[in-house]
Design a protein around this motif. Structure first.
Motif, PDB file in Angstrom:
ATOM      1  N   VAL A  66       4.192   4.556  -7.916  1.00  0.00           N
ATOM      2  CA  VAL A  66       3.368   3.364  -8.343  1.00  0.00           C
ATOM      3  C   VAL A  66       2.063   5.024  -8.456  1.00  0.00           C
ATOM      4  O   VAL A  66       1.931   5.631 -10.021  1.00  0.00           O
ATOM      5  N   SER A  67       1.570   5.630  -8.274  1.00  0.00           N
ATOM      6  CA  SER A  67       1.088   7.099  -8.003  1.00  0.00           C
ATOM      7  C   SER A  67       1.797   8.001  -8.318  1.00  0.00           C
ATOM      8  O   SER A  67       1.267   8.608  -9.299  1.00  0.00           O
ATOM      9  N   PRO A  68       2.446   8.248  -8.035  1.00  0.00           N
ATOM     10  CA  PRO A  68       3.595   9.847  -8.724  1.00  0.00           C
ATOM     11  C   PRO A  68       3.801   8.975  -9.668  1.00  0.00           C
ATOM     12  O   PRO A  68       3.844   9.788 -10.958  1.00  0.00           O
ATOM     13  N   ILE A  69       4.646   7.563  -9.909  1.00  0.00           N
ATOM     14  CA  ILE A  69       4.779   7.303 -11.326  1.00  0.00           C
ATOM     15  C   ILE A  69       3.488   8.075 -12.872  1.00  0.00           C
ATOM     16  O   ILE A  69       4.530   8.663 -13.160  1.00  0.00           O
ATOM     17  N   HIS A  93       2.804  16.236  -7.380  1.00  0.00           N
ATOM     18  CA  HIS A  93       3.003  15.496  -6.454  1.00  0.00           C
ATOM     19  C   HIS A  93       4.560  16.178  -5.589  1.00  0.00           C
ATOM     20  O   HIS A  93       4.640  16.550  -5.971  1.00  0.00           O
ATOM     21  N   THR A  94       3.466  15.827  -4.273  1.00  0.00           N
ATOM     22  CA  THR A  94       4.901  16.583  -3.077  1.00  0.00           C
ATOM     23  C   THR A  94       4.662  15.683  -2.026  1.00  0.00           C
ATOM     24  O   THR A  94       3.994  15.303  -1.378  1.00  0.00           O
ATOM     25  N   GLY A 132       0.508  -1.051  -0.192  1.00  0.00           N
ATOM     26  CA  GLY A 132       0.468   0.356  -0.087  1.00  0.00           C
ATOM     27  C   GLY A 132       0.743   1.555  -0.047  1.00  0.00           C
ATOM     28  O   GLY A 132       0.921   2.237  -0.793  1.00  0.00           O
ATOM     29  N   LEU A 133       1.825   1.204   0.673  1.00  0.00           N
ATOM     30  CA  LEU A 133       2.743   1.659   0.920  1.00  0.00           C
ATOM     31  C   LEU A 133       3.554   2.050  -0.451  1.00  0.00           C
ATOM     32  O   LEU A 133       3.719   4.058  -0.419  1.00  0.00           O
ATOM     33  N   LEU A 134       4.268   1.767  -1.170  1.00  0.00           N
ATOM     34  CA  LEU A 134       4.923   1.669  -1.955  1.00  0.00           C
ATOM     35  C   LEU A 134       3.766   1.849  -3.399  1.00  0.00           C
ATOM     36  O   LEU A 134       4.486   2.885  -4.254  1.00  0.00           O
TER      37      LEU A 134
END
Length: 496
Positions: free
Chosen positions: A208-211, A232-233, A201-203
């Motif tokens: 994944v979401s930022p990429i 993304h911050t 979940g953390l990864l």
């Protein structure tokens, strides 16, 4: 610790792995302690068993000696003496083995000494008299009891049993370590399960979401939308990367704006210069034409020749200025300056062929191949004729006398019409072909006036929504192609 977790992308994974490794090491350490104690207990059991076995052998050997001596006294048979000797050898062997087994336990040295003393006394008191014949048969009942020997051996076995019991008690006391090891095993499984779910979940949230967001923004940047920012911050590496990429995009955008400003200034300068230069050049053309015609008096033939060269140079300058003005118009307005009509390829090719034959005095053979059943293409006939004229003029200029230049109009794809101009000139190098349609670019051996003709052709064709390119092999000529779409783009309807 919280600061470390925020600033490191893989910090949760590092923490989970560290906790798991500590649990595994603790579990393995406890298992090692328990296994060592178990092994000591096994060794003690084995040692006790060996001592018991050798003690029994020792008693049997002593009993065998006693029985053999008794038999010899009663029967005077020497076979009993051999049995005695065998028994004595077995007794000595067992005693040596028992000594080796007990050598690490100094508290049993006295027991071993008692066994040695008992056996020596027994030999002195009974064995020697029997062998020498001085032992009286009436004293047979006093041949010697093995109770003392048995008691000593029982003491040794009792002592070993006490050690074994003590070892078992220590092992029982360590049973809680074994239970703790099982608890740690279950805890490790729980940590692995919870850590895996949590880390995934953390990864996903941190990587994944930022990429995916970076990919989306990258696609926008690819299309030229450099004003789109990465939102993304975070304090970790992904956040730092986002800041760097945003700064790079802003820097590129600023440079592009400066380049566009410089290009616009250059285009404005060229447009102004061309417009201001066109008027005196047209005036010069009129004056030179009048002078050659004798409007200012008779002109000698040699002077007419000079005036003719001046006329050609002036006309070339006018063409260059008009080309610059046309390029500026296309770069500024694009397809809005085009007229919309159905193209008549026969009429366009006939006009180009006639003009080329007249201007080049039939230097090359011109052939036209217009395929039948061509779909209708929409465009500006005058501008398309201008493109075709430029391509054919270049082909004739670079071809030797008497060679053939062929114009071909076809439709190899249902959505467009293609036009090709084939020449038999020297051909083009691959590196020249890539840059041939850029501004002020000329191929080796194909020098023109300013390197703007093909660039203008590209502007015209792209304004029609088409494409222009060249195919060539050194020494085998070149083929210049351009394609036009069947359906007119919206830009031709005045919406661009």
């Amino acid at each position: 610790m919280v600061s470390f977790l925020k600033k490191r992308l893989f910090a949760p994974l590092y923490v989970s792995l560290t906790v798991l490794i500590l649990l595994l090491l603790t579990q393995e350490g406890l298992s090692l302690v328990v296994n060592i104690q178990k092994q000591r207990n096994v060794n003690r059991i084995t040692q006790t068993f060996k001592i018991k076995r050798e003690s029994e052998r020792l008693l049997r050997a002593a009993l065998e000696e006693k029985v053999a001596l008794r038999g010899y006294l009663l029967n005077k048979d020497k076979e009993f003496l051999q049995q005695y000797r065998d028994g004595r050898t077995a007794f000595s062997t067992s005693l040596d083995r028992l000594s080796n087994l007990l050598q690490d336990d100094p508290s049993l040295k006295d027991n071993l000494g008692d066994i040695y003393t008992f056996h020596s006394q027994w030999e002195d008191q009974f064995v020697q008299p029997v062998l020498s014949g001085s032992f009286e048969l009436e004293d047979l009942s006093q041949l010697g009891s093995l109770d003392t020997l048995r008691g000593t051996i029982d003491g040794i076995l009792l002592y070993e049993k006490g050690l074994l019991n003590a070892q078992n008690r220590r092992l029982a006391h360590l049973e809680w370590l074994n239970q703790l090891s099982f608890v740690l095993s279950g805890l490790s499984i729980g940590v692995i399960t919870i850590g895996s779910v949590g880390n995934f979940g953390l990864l996903r949230r941190r990587m994944v979401s930022p990429i995916q967001h970076l990919m989306k923004v990258g696609q926008a940047w690819k299309t030229g939308q450099l004003d789109v920012k990465i939102t993304h911050t975070s304090e970790d590496e992904m956040g730092q990367l986002a800041i760097i990429l945003n700064d790079m995009a802003q820097d590129i955008r600023n440079r592009q704006e400066k380049i566009q400003q410089r290009n616009q200034q250059l285009e404005d300068l060229i447009r102004t210069f061309s417009h201001d230069l066109r008027t005196p050049l047209l005036a010069n053309r009129s004056t030179l034409h009048a002078m050659v015609g004798g409007a200012f008096g008779d002109v000698s033939d040699s002077f007419k020749e000079i005036l003719g060269e001046s006329q050609d140079a002036n006309d070339n300058l006018i063409k260059l200025v008009e080309t610059l003005l046309d390029i500026s118009r296309y770069e500024a307005e694009g397809s809005r300056i085009l007229n919309r009509e159905r193209l008549n390829w026969h009429k366009i090719c006939d006009r180009v062929t006639l003009w080329i034959q007249q201007s080049t005095q039939d230097k090359c053979h011109l052939k036209t191949d217009i395929k039948s059943n061509l779909p209708d293409a929409i465009g500006d006939a005058i501008e398309i004729q201008r493109v075709l004229l430029n391509l054919v003029e270049n082909a004739v200029r670079l071809s030797d006398q008497g060679k053939t230049v062929r114009i071909e109009v076809l439709s190899s794809q249902p959505s467009q019409v293609q036009v090709a101009v084939h020449d038999q000139g020297p051909g083009l190098k691959e590196k020249d072909a890539k840059h041939l349609f850029r501004r002020f670019s000329q191929g080796t051996g194909r020098q023109g006036r300013a390197g703007l003709g093909l660039y203008l052709c590209r502007q015209i064709i792209e304004a029609h929504g088409g494409k222009i390119w060249v195919e060539s092999t050194i020494g085998q000529g070149a083929t210049f192609w351009f394609s036009l779409p069947i359906e007119a783009p919206q830009s031709l309807n005045g919406t661009a």
